[in-house]
Design an enzyme around this catalytic site. Structure first.
Site, mmCIF file in Angstrom:
data_model
loop_
_atom_site.group_PDB
_atom_site.id
_atom_site.type_symbol
_atom_site.label_atom_id
_atom_site.label_comp_id
_atom_site.label_asym_id
_atom_site.label_seq_id
_atom_site.Cartn_x
_atom_site.Cartn_y
_atom_site.Cartn_z
ATOM 1 N N ASP A 2 0.795 -1.238 0.000
ATOM 2 C CA ASP A 2 0.000 0.000 0.000
ATOM 3 C C ASP A 2 0.823 1.282 0.000
ATOM 4 O O ASP A 2 1.917 1.348 0.543
ATOM 5 C CB ASP A 2 -1.002 0.024 1.176
ATOM 6 C CG ASP A 2 -0.400 -0.361 2.519
ATOM 7 O OD1 ASP A 2 0.670 -1.000 2.549
ATOM 8 O OD2 ASP A 2 -1.005 -0.021 3.555
ATOM 9 N N GLU A 47 -0.725 -2.537 5.117
ATOM 10 C CA GLU A 47 0.223 -2.458 6.240
ATOM 11 C C GLU A 47 0.052 -1.152 6.991
ATOM 12 O O GLU A 47 0.137 -1.105 8.212
ATOM 13 C CB GLU A 47 1.667 -2.600 5.731
ATOM 14 C CG GLU A 47 2.709 -2.746 6.838
ATOM 15 C CD GLU A 47 3.025 -1.453 7.565
ATOM 16 O OE1 GLU A 47 3.249 -1.494 8.782
ATOM 17 O OE2 GLU A 47 3.024 -0.379 6.927
HETATM 18 ZN ZN ZN Z 1 4.645 3.367 6.528
HETATM 19 ZN ZN ZN Z 2 6.193 0.807 5.536
#
Ligand code: ZN
Ligand code: ZN
Length: 436
Positions: A96, A163
């Protein structure tokens, strides 16, 4: 570019890989990997929306002969290569980008703009460098496929979503990462680093990144006219006391030998000079390494908020509301100490002592910790690969300015250095763990 690459892949699979060193093989892959990097960098996607990125990882792995499953835990990708008896090694990249408008001035800078799920219009950028992670993941997949004759075992490569929301690892595990697919004995990942020179490798045995909790406190009051405070219960004064008292959690209740952070990053209340509002809102980030310190901090925050409200004479039905989801958080990343030392020694042999250094832990968060935490017998390691061009470090020193951190709109890593180093380092470790 794709056609050219298929040709190279076919050649690589036919034989000559073994004639080259791993370093030479990485070098040969770099032009093609940098084309992929440029594409990923220009087309970042926010957490939970990594559809295009996941598609690129899946397609690349499929071409190499991996068994690929998509949509694992949202947009997650699982690419498995079974290559005889031996250990199962997991290699993870996160996919991401961030709601940051890129300001690097790069010709290939991201121009992507989106409206977030929360309705905010924003630029999108790989400001955490997850594009370098994905590109290196593809590099590792290629190297492992090309060198199949040299290893035996099962390689499970995963592209992880979200994440940055601390959710992706949990979602992949909940969607059967360890039950639908071979469960690893080893888990590996790297993160690009914005504070040390390009091509350097940093490792931290034990706790490397922190537990991260987000806490929301709604401090209730009884509003009224600013000129008649005696008719009100002022939530701004109460919230201020809470903020002050929270500072004693770390300084007075946690051992000076343990690490902890309680930061109130947001304080909102009121609308006008002469109105005492009936509510104040606080947002906190809470960081720690151990479960014990984490629990003490979270319990302490609830206790302090309630205690200060009682001291302010708030009625029982207007106690502060403290919201924290104790299961949905980013757990600390713990690098299995002996395994980390072993892998560091291996990397020192390959890259030289100068390029591989031990780093102190940081209070940043990374949900990679979940893969090892799920089953303590899994040996896990996440290491750093420096991304700052050496000239930039020198310039910053002479000009007396600080370097941009990860998540900065100015974070412009030396991508070729990060990708070539990380690809070679991860492939080196993975091949060693499954060496024939
Ligand atoms: Zn980050
Ligand atoms: Zn990262």
């Amino acid at each position: 570019m794709r056609i050219v690459w298929t040709g190279i892949a076919a050649l690589a699979l036919m034989a000559p890989a073994s004639a080259q060193t791993l370093g030479e093989q990485v070098k040969a892959e770099m032009p093609s990997l940098m084309t992929i990097y440029a594409d990923l960098h220009a087309n970042p996607e926010l957490s939970f929306h990594e559809v295009r990125s996941a598609g690129i990882l899946a397609a690349e792995a499929r071409k190499l002969g991996f068994e690929v499953t998509e949509k694992v835990g949202g947009t997650g990708v699982v690419a498995a290569m079974k290559n005889g008896a031996g250990p199962v090694v997991l290699v993870r990249a996160d996919m991401d980008g961030l709601p940051v408008t890129e300001q690097t001035g790069w010709p290939g800078a991201s121009k992507v703009r989106v409206t977030t799920d929360e309705g905010v219009e924003t630029g999108v950028m790989h400001a955490c460098g997850h594009d370098t992670h994905m590109t290196s993941w593809i590099g590792v997949a290629r190297l492992m496929a090309a060198n199949k004759a040299k290893w035996s075992g099962t390689l499970v490569m995963i592209g992880q979503p979200a994440e940055e929301r601390g959710a992706g690892a949990r979602m992949m595990l909940e969607d059967g990462l360890y039950t639908r697919f071979p469960k690893p004995q080893y888990a590996l990942a790297f993160h690009d680093a914005a504070q040390f020179p390009a091509g350097m490798i940093g490792y931290t045995p034990g706790y490397a990144l922190a537990n991260v909790d987000s806490v929301d406190i709604t401090v209730k009051g009884i509003g009224g006219h600013g000129a008649y405070p005696q008719t009100t219960k002022d939530p701004i004064v109460l919230a201020s006391r809470i903020v002050g008292a929270l500072q004693t959690l770390v300084s007075r209740e946690i051992s000076p030998l343990d690490s902890a952070v309680v930061t109130v990053g947001s304080f909102h209340a009121g609308a006008k000079h002469n109105i005492i509002p009936d509510e104040a809102k606080l947002q906190l980030t809470v960081r720690s390494y151990t479960d014990d310190v984490r629990n003490k901090l979270l319990d302490g925050i609830a206790r302090v908020a309630k205690g200060e409200a009682i001291a302010a004479g708030m009625p029982e039905d207007k106690m502060p509301v403290v919201k924290v989801d104790r299961t949905e958080y980013t757990p600390a990343a713990f690098n299995t100490p002996d395994f980390t030392e072993e892998m560091a020694a291996l990397l020192k042999t390959r890259f030289g002592e100068q390029r591989v250094v031990q780093m102190p832990p940081v209070m940043g968060g990374e949900d990679f910790g979940r893969y090892g935490r799920e089953d303590k017998s899994i040996k896990s390691l996440i290491f750093w690969v420096g991304g700052v061009p050496p000239a930039e470090i020198e310039a910053a020193k002479t000009e007396g300015r600080t370097l941009p951190s990860l998540h900065s709109p100015f974070w412009a890593p030396d991508a070729p250095a990060v990708i070539s180093t990380a690809t070679e380092a991860l492939a080196t470790m993975t091949m060693e763990l499954m060496a024939r």
